[in-house]
Scaffold this active site. Structure first.
Site, PDB file in Angstrom:
ATOM      1  N   CYS A   1       0.829  -1.216   0.000  1.00  0.00           N
ATOM      2  CA  CYS A   1       0.000   0.000   0.000  1.00  0.00           C
ATOM      3  C   CYS A   1       0.859   1.259   0.000  1.00  0.00           C
ATOM      4  O   CYS A   1       0.338   2.369  -0.119  1.00  0.00           O
ATOM      5  CB  CYS A   1      -0.935   0.013   1.210  1.00  0.00           C
ATOM      6  SG  CYS A   1      -2.166  -1.308   1.159  1.00  0.00           S
TER       7      CYS A   1
ATOM      8  N   GLU B   1     -13.154  -1.425   3.055  1.00  0.00           N
ATOM      9  CA  GLU B   1     -12.087  -1.284   2.061  1.00  0.00           C
ATOM     10  C   GLU B   1     -12.163  -2.469   1.105  1.00  0.00           C
ATOM     11  O   GLU B   1     -12.025  -2.316  -0.095  1.00  0.00           O
ATOM     12  CB  GLU B   1     -10.728  -1.244   2.749  1.00  0.00           C
ATOM     13  CG  GLU B   1      -9.577  -1.072   1.788  1.00  0.00           C
ATOM     14  CD  GLU B   1      -8.237  -0.973   2.484  1.00  0.00           C
ATOM     15  OE1 GLU B   1      -7.225  -1.183   1.803  1.00  0.00           O
ATOM     16  OE2 GLU B   1      -8.193  -0.694   3.685  1.00  0.00           O
TER      17      GLU B   1
ATOM     18  N   HIS C   1     -14.694  10.463  -6.011  1.00  0.00           N
ATOM     19  CA  HIS C   1     -13.803  10.670  -7.151  1.00  0.00           C
ATOM     20  C   HIS C   1     -12.638  11.602  -6.797  1.00  0.00           C
ATOM     21  O   HIS C   1     -12.215  12.422  -7.609  1.00  0.00           O
ATOM     22  CB  HIS C   1     -14.562  11.196  -8.377  1.00  0.00           C
ATOM     23  CG  HIS C   1     -15.474  10.190  -8.961  1.00  0.00           C
ATOM     24  ND1 HIS C   1     -16.763  10.036  -8.537  1.00  0.00           N
ATOM     25  CD2 HIS C   1     -15.271   9.250  -9.918  1.00  0.00           C
ATOM     26  CE1 HIS C   1     -17.335   9.067  -9.218  1.00  0.00           C
ATOM     27  NE2 HIS C   1     -16.457   8.567 -10.056  1.00  0.00           N
TER      28      HIS C   1
END
Length: 127
Positions: free
Chosen positions: A16, A111, A67
């Site tokens: 990550c 997630e 977004h």
């Protein structure tokens, strides 16, 4: 994390860790609690108007996060690592400002199907 070295970031965040960003699509489930201090409106039959709730969610979640690159586009994450845990805190804090006092019970942020964070705000324990 800007406070860690490249090596420390790699060790802590593994795959990550990416200096150009790391993307996720989050799903949030928001639960509204009915506490003893709240009563169901006898006319509407609701604790909170769902149209109002949709507007609150738009303002608190969609406008600031949808977004967006959390690390670059959302000022809250300029100095806070954009972990799922911190996304849940961000959503909680934003919604709590808009919802009637005492109605927000918990925020769940997914997630992945296996990585879910549940946040119920800061709890104070009296002695």
């Amino acid at each position: 994390s800007k406070s860690l070295s490249d090596e420390e970031n790699l060790k802590l965040f593994g795959k990550c860790n990416n200096p150009n960003g790391h993307g996720h699509n989050y799903k949030a489930r928001l639960l509204i609690s009915v506490l003893f201090s709240l009563q169901i409106d006898p006319v509407s039959g609701m604790v909170i108007n769902l149209t109002d709730l949709k507007e609150y969610m738009q303002e608190a979640i969609m406008e600031p996060l949808d977004h967006k690159n959390l690390d670059k586009d959302v000022p809250y994450f300029a100095d806070i690592v954009s972990t799922t845990e911190n996304v849940a805190v961000f959503i909680w804090e934003n919604l709590k400002k808009l919802l009637p006092v005492g109605t927000l019970y918990k925020v769940k942020v997914y997630e992945t199907d296996q990585n879910v964070v549940v946040y119920k705000g800061e709890e104070t324990i009296s002695e």
